[in-house]
Design an enzyme around this catalytic site. Structure first.
Site, PDB file in Angstrom:
ATOM      1  CG  HIS A 116       1.098  -3.788  -2.114  1.00  0.00           C
ATOM      2  ND1 HIS A 116       1.669  -2.890  -1.154  1.00  0.00           N
ATOM      3  CD2 HIS A 116       1.335  -4.536  -3.095  1.00  0.00           C
ATOM      4  CE1 HIS A 116       2.322  -2.200  -2.206  1.00  0.00           C
ATOM      5  NE2 HIS A 116       2.410  -2.660  -3.130  1.00  0.00           N
ATOM      6  N   PRO A 117       2.661  -4.187   2.235  1.00  0.00           N
ATOM      7  CG  PRO A 117       4.689  -4.285   1.349  1.00  0.00           C
ATOM      8  CD  PRO A 117       3.505  -4.802   0.484  1.00  0.00           C
ATOM      9  CB  CYS A 118       1.180   0.574  -0.104  1.00  0.00           C
ATOM     10  SG  CYS A 118      -0.222   0.642  -0.414  1.00  0.00           S
ATOM     11  NE  ARG A 119      -1.779   4.561   1.412  1.00  0.00           N
ATOM     12  CZ  ARG A 119      -0.737   5.291   0.821  1.00  0.00           C
ATOM     13  NH1 ARG A 119      -0.270   6.080   1.932  1.00  0.00           N
ATOM     14  NH2 ARG A 119      -0.924   6.185  -0.435  1.00  0.00           N
TER      15      ARG A 119
END
Length: 205
Positions: free
Chosen positions: A155-158
């Site tokens: 996941h790229p959220c951070r």
């Protein structure tokens, strides 16, 4: 491997400071806007591919067409499943995220008979020590933005915040991204990649 929850990015500091990535590969940008435009991503992906070719590595650049984000880096390898010594064929894609403006790592893993690993089997092979909560936050199934098929993805959220936490400015955030995120899914770059960048920076300076 020490596991951290993606939303709490500061927990990643120890692992990103050398437990799973060579210090030669941790070359990142020191600002809170470590994002890339599509032309920047494509330029840095091509530079990464040039380095790969110089090092006789087997990365490829897949191009569907000239539209954003329809080109991505591709790499394949075989890994051994620790539980039963089965060989797993893995194909990795480094794809541009239009929403987050950062690289994303997608992959598919197939058994030797061609069967695709499902979500549970993927977790077991790649992150056997992580808790279920960590797994849902880190590694899940998403539609590939270029191929429009289900792939596993980190996941790229951070990603932007993590890339921004290192003091040395990066000339190639794509390389930095792969060196940081790849080891979570058994994708590791040779030290020579980082050394190649450092040598070229010294020659420019």
């Amino acid at each position: 491997m020490r596991i951290f929850r993606w939303p709490h990015w500061r927990r990643s500091h120890a692992i990103l400071n050398g437990e799973n990535a060579s210090p030669h590969l941790i070359i990142a940008q020191h600002n809170m806007n470590a994002t890339l435009t599509w032309p920047e991503f494509l330029s840095q992906a091509k530079q990464f591919l040039d380095i790969s070719q110089q090092l006789n590595d087997s990365w490829q650049l897949y191009k569907k067409d000239d539209e954003e984000p329809n080109s991505f880096l591709k790499y394949t390898q075989k890994i051994k499943c620790k539980a039963n010594d089965e060989l797993i064929n893995v194909e990795y894609h480094i794809v541009y995220s239009v929403s987050y403006q950062v690289p994303m790592l997608y992959f598919q893993a197939h058994r030797s008979d061609g069967r695709l690993l499902d979500l549970e089997a993927t977790w077991s092979v790649f992150m056997p020590d992580a808790s279920r909560t960590d797994l849902y936050e880190m590694l899940t199934q998403m539609e590939h933005p270029v191929l429009f098929r289900p792939f596993m993805a980190l996941h790229p959220c951070r990603t932007c915040e993590i890339l921004a936490q290192f003091g040395k400015q990066s000339r190639n955030l794509v390389l930095t991204f792969i060196s940081i995120y790849g080891p979570y899914v058994k994708l590791s770059l040779a030290n020579a990649y980082g050394l190649y960048i450092e040598e070229n920076e010294r020659s420019i300076d």
